[in-house]
Design a protein around this motif. Sequence first.
Motif, PDB file in Angstrom:
ATOM      1  N   GLY A  19       0.806  -1.211   0.000  1.00  0.00           N
ATOM      2  CA  GLY A  19       0.000   0.000   0.000  1.00  0.00           C
ATOM      3  C   GLY A  19       0.839   1.261   0.000  1.00  0.00           C
ATOM      4  N   LEU A  71       2.514   1.656  -3.440  1.00  0.00           N
ATOM      5  CA  LEU A  71       1.502   2.136  -4.383  1.00  0.00           C
ATOM      6  C   LEU A  71       1.174   3.601  -4.133  1.00  0.00           C
ATOM      7  CD1 LEU A  71      -1.039  -0.842  -4.603  1.00  0.00           C
ATOM      8  CD2 LEU A  71       0.488  -0.019  -6.402  1.00  0.00           C
ATOM      9  N   ALA A  72       1.187   4.002  -2.863  1.00  0.00           N
ATOM     10  CA  ALA A  72       0.905   5.400  -2.518  1.00  0.00           C
ATOM     11  C   ALA A  72       1.955   6.326  -3.115  1.00  0.00           C
ATOM     12  CB  ALA A  72       0.853   5.563  -0.996  1.00  0.00           C
ATOM     13  N   THR A  85       0.029   7.925   5.440  1.00  0.00           N
ATOM     14  CA  THR A  85      -0.141   7.451   4.064  1.00  0.00           C
ATOM     15  C   THR A  85      -1.478   7.901   3.504  1.00  0.00           C
ATOM     16  OG1 THR A  85       1.222   5.487   4.517  1.00  0.00           O
ATOM     17  CG2 THR A  85      -0.205   5.413   2.580  1.00  0.00           C
ATOM     18  N   SER A 144      -4.520   2.335  -3.011  1.00  0.00           N
ATOM     19  CA  SER A 144      -3.526   2.312  -1.924  1.00  0.00           C
ATOM     20  C   SER A 144      -4.169   2.656  -0.581  1.00  0.00           C
ATOM     21  CB  SER A 144      -2.380   3.283  -2.225  1.00  0.00           C
ATOM     22  OG  SER A 144      -2.792   4.616  -2.114  1.00  0.00           O
TER      23      SER A 144
END
Length: 287
Positions: free
Chosen positions: A121, A124-125, A244, A280
């Motif tokens: 995640g 992907l962020a 995030t 994400s």
Amino acid sequence: MIYLLLSIAASTCIFIIFKLFNKYGIDTLQGIVVNYLTACLFGLWIYDEPIVVNDIVNAPWIYGAIGLGFLFIGVFTVMALTAQRNGLSVASVASKMSVIIPVIFGIYMYNEGIGFQKIMGIVLALVAVYLASIKPKNSGNITKGLWLPILLFFGTGTIDTSIKYIETAYLPENGIPIFSATVFAFAFTIGLTLLIVKAIKRSYKFPIKAIIGGAILGIINYFSIYYLLKALNHDNLESSTLFTINNVAIVMVSTLLGVILFKEKISKKNWIGIAIAIISIVIVTLS
């Protein structure tokens, strides 16, 4: 979660206001200084306990507040220079990719959970932030004046990390308003000193629009920090997850508002980035 959503909304409004500063010819430093004064006074106004200067001076977080005051002014200045010399996309990427710094700090310092799902995640962020922010016409500027984006990256990451550390180690829940007001007071003092130096060197005008714009920015800026601290104080949300979601959501919402309010053009890469950002957020939240 409501505090996180409010922090995202307030932080997104800051980007919009800076966009309007440029549109209406408001001096950025003047607006920033008024903003910090307003944020400080607003924080003191909503603080519902007696204000004792001696208690503030002797508070365990006072040195952290002084350090953050310098960082707030410094990072805002670097952000402006990066946007002017390297382009808005580079400034956005450098500031939002810094989410990796508080995320790593939270995992290392507080033994927050880490696993394949969270790592995926976070990665992907970072990809989403880059794709959502990049503009092809500015891609050639990335290697020009590289020190500015690097400073912005580490500066923004240091601010987020410092806020988390102070909130965890020194700050009681009812101390959030006075701590925020104190940080803004130091930032205002530093910024005012810079304005005085400029005024001594040459003739200096301070138009009313800078005061109005700065005051509006100040109230919103106060709540962006206030709600971020409240969100960090929530026991059920790890800081690595929070930062995030916070940073990716800001880029995503800012990008969409740029299209709606300012008719900015979004490329296919930008739309892909927005889609990855949503994915994400879901992955990190569910982790």
